[in-house]
Design a protein around this motif. Structure first.
Motif, PDB file in Angstrom:
ATOM      1  N   GLN A  23      -0.378  -3.263  -8.474  1.00  0.00           N
ATOM      2  CA  GLN A  23       0.973  -2.719  -8.332  1.00  0.00           C
ATOM      3  C   GLN A  23       1.744  -3.415  -7.207  1.00  0.00           C
ATOM      4  OE1 GLN A  23       1.387   0.197 -10.547  1.00  0.00           O
ATOM      5  NE2 GLN A  23      -0.580  -0.660 -11.159  1.00  0.00           N
ATOM      6  N   GLY A  24       1.113  -4.405  -6.587  1.00  0.00           N
ATOM      7  CA  GLY A  24       1.731  -5.087  -5.456  1.00  0.00           C
ATOM      8  C   GLY A  24       1.803  -4.239  -4.205  1.00  0.00           C
ATOM      9  N   ARG A  25       0.915  -3.236  -4.093  1.00  0.00           N
ATOM     10  CA  ARG A  25       1.009  -2.282  -2.976  1.00  0.00           C
ATOM     11  C   ARG A  25      -0.297  -2.133  -2.193  1.00  0.00           C
ATOM     12  NH1 ARG A  25       4.934   1.461  -3.190  1.00  0.00           N
ATOM     13  NH2 ARG A  25       4.557   1.554  -0.937  1.00  0.00           N
ATOM     14  N   ALA A  49      -1.984   7.904  -2.261  1.00  0.00           N
ATOM     15  CA  ALA A  49      -1.331   6.907  -3.117  1.00  0.00           C
ATOM     16  C   ALA A  49       0.058   7.393  -3.526  1.00  0.00           C
ATOM     17  CB  ALA A  49      -2.188   6.631  -4.352  1.00  0.00           C
ATOM     18  N   ALA A  56      -4.247  -0.659  -6.507  1.00  0.00           N
ATOM     19  CA  ALA A  56      -2.946  -0.808  -5.835  1.00  0.00           C
ATOM     20  C   ALA A  56      -2.514  -2.265  -5.785  1.00  0.00           C
ATOM     21  CB  ALA A  56      -3.012  -0.222  -4.423  1.00  0.00           C
ATOM     22  N   GLU A  57      -3.490  -3.182  -5.729  1.00  0.00           N
ATOM     23  CA  GLU A  57      -3.140  -4.604  -5.710  1.00  0.00           C
ATOM     24  C   GLU A  57      -2.396  -4.992  -6.985  1.00  0.00           C
ATOM     25  OE1 GLU A  57      -5.218  -8.827  -4.544  1.00  0.00           O
ATOM     26  OE2 GLU A  57      -6.446  -7.328  -5.571  1.00  0.00           O
ATOM     27  N   HIS A 112      -1.466  -3.739   0.408  1.00  0.00           N
ATOM     28  CA  HIS A 112      -1.267  -3.768   1.861  1.00  0.00           C
ATOM     29  C   HIS A 112      -0.723  -2.429   2.357  1.00  0.00           C
ATOM     30  CE1 HIS A 112      -0.496  -5.532   5.816  1.00  0.00           C
ATOM     31  NE2 HIS A 112       0.648  -4.888   5.791  1.00  0.00           N
ATOM     32  N   ASP A 113       0.264  -1.898   1.655  1.00  0.00           N
ATOM     33  CA  ASP A 113       0.859  -0.620   2.066  1.00  0.00           C
ATOM     34  C   ASP A 113      -0.160   0.512   1.997  1.00  0.00           C
ATOM     35  OD1 ASP A 113       3.304  -1.928   2.363  1.00  0.00           O
ATOM     36  OD2 ASP A 113       3.903  -1.500   0.303  1.00  0.00           O
ATOM     37  N   LEU A 114      -0.960   0.515   0.942  1.00  0.00           N
ATOM     38  CA  LEU A 114      -1.957   1.573   0.804  1.00  0.00           C
ATOM     39  C   LEU A 114      -3.030   1.436   1.881  1.00  0.00           C
ATOM     40  CD1 LEU A 114      -3.019   4.023  -0.715  1.00  0.00           C
ATOM     41  CD2 LEU A 114      -4.219   2.461  -2.271  1.00  0.00           C
ATOM     42  N   ILE A 159       2.947   7.037  -0.945  1.00  0.00           N
ATOM     43  CA  ILE A 159       3.610   5.748  -0.721  1.00  0.00           C
ATOM     44  C   ILE A 159       4.334   5.261  -1.983  1.00  0.00           C
ATOM     45  CG2 ILE A 159       1.917   5.123   1.060  1.00  0.00           C
ATOM     46  CD1 ILE A 159       0.917   2.970  -1.020  1.00  0.00           C
ATOM     47  N   GLY A 160       4.438   6.151  -2.977  1.00  0.00           N
ATOM     48  CA  GLY A 160       5.231   5.821  -4.156  1.00  0.00           C
ATOM     49  C   GLY A 160       4.447   5.348  -5.359  1.00  0.00           C
ATOM     50  N   LEU A 161       3.122   5.374  -5.283  1.00  0.00           N
ATOM     51  CA  LEU A 161       2.308   5.026  -6.443  1.00  0.00           C
ATOM     52  C   LEU A 161       2.142   6.259  -7.332  1.00  0.00           C
ATOM     53  CD1 LEU A 161      -0.375   2.831  -4.634  1.00  0.00           C
ATOM     54  CD2 LEU A 161       1.350   2.028  -6.250  1.00  0.00           C
TER      55      LEU A 161
END
Length: 215
Positions: free
Chosen positions: A114-116, A145, A111-112, A118-120, A148-150
């Motif tokens: 993908q820039g996500r 995942a 997720a990192e 923190h959100d995950l 949250i849009g992944l």
């Protein structure tokens, strides 16, 4: 010249209740001080040797820490109260389970990219403590995942292939070598280590002291 944002490295595990409490307390302090910052999450496994099926949470805590059922219940009440003050809901139950989180950390690593991350991370805290979802199940992790849009399919492939196993093991080893044995562990500006959930007031004082030191 403008001051660089405060770098905060947080070593934690998503099945650690004090990790979500500590982060929420820190977030309140950051909001209160208005300090520019960037947060970087890092992996730590509370139970690296735990079997895939996990273990009943209360049973696990009593075995690991030698606590009585009464102490376990008092701790849950205290954490639930702290969580409520911070806008996070702990929904304890007798059938809650502790999980092995190696797959969780691999998913966060992905997720990192993908820039996500923190959100995950926040979604996984809620999945475990509020919704009591099975973080040992790769399908459940991929669903979280996706929520949250992944890319759910890609998330499942990452876990099925154990694509980032080596990277996560290397990161875990790095922090162990730095002497991290308990979480949350927060490192400010790569120099100042603060462990445990310190409370909003203490984190605020720490941030104010760091601001003075940074000029």
């Amino acid at each position: 010249m403008p001051t660089q944002p405060l770098r905060i490295d947080i070593v934690s595990d998503v099945v650690c209740p004090w990790c979500v409490i500590g982060y929420r307390q820190l977030a309140r302090a950051l909001e209160a001080t208005g300090m520019a910052h960037e947060i970087h999450w890092h992996p730590f496994e509370l139970n690296p040797d735990m079997a895939a099926e996990g273990q009943n949470m209360r049973e696990h805590i009593m075995e690991k820490y030698g606590s009585t059922p009464e102490q376990s219940e008092e701790s849950r009440i205290r954490m639930a109260d702290l969580g409520a003050e911070l806008g996070f809901e702990f929904r304890w139950s007798e059938d809650m389970r502790m999980h092995n989180t190696f797959d969780v950390h691999q998913l966060l690593h992905w997720a990192e990219s993908q820039g996500r991350m923190h959100d995950l991370k926040q979604a996984l805290f809620a999945a475990h403590f509020t919704h009591r979802r099975n973080l040992s199940d790769q399908t459940v992790l991929a669903e979280i995942a996706g929520e949250i849009g992944l890319d759910r399919t890609e998330a499942l492939a990452v876990l099925d292939e154990q694509r980032f196993a080596a990277e996560v093991r290397a990161a875990e080893t790095h922090w162990l070598r730095q002497g991290i044995r308990g979480v949350p562990a927060m490192i400010f500006d790569k120099r100042h280590l603060v462990t445990g959930a310190q409370g909003v007031e203490n984190y605020t004082r720490i941030l104010e002291q760091l601001a003075e030191m940074r000029g």
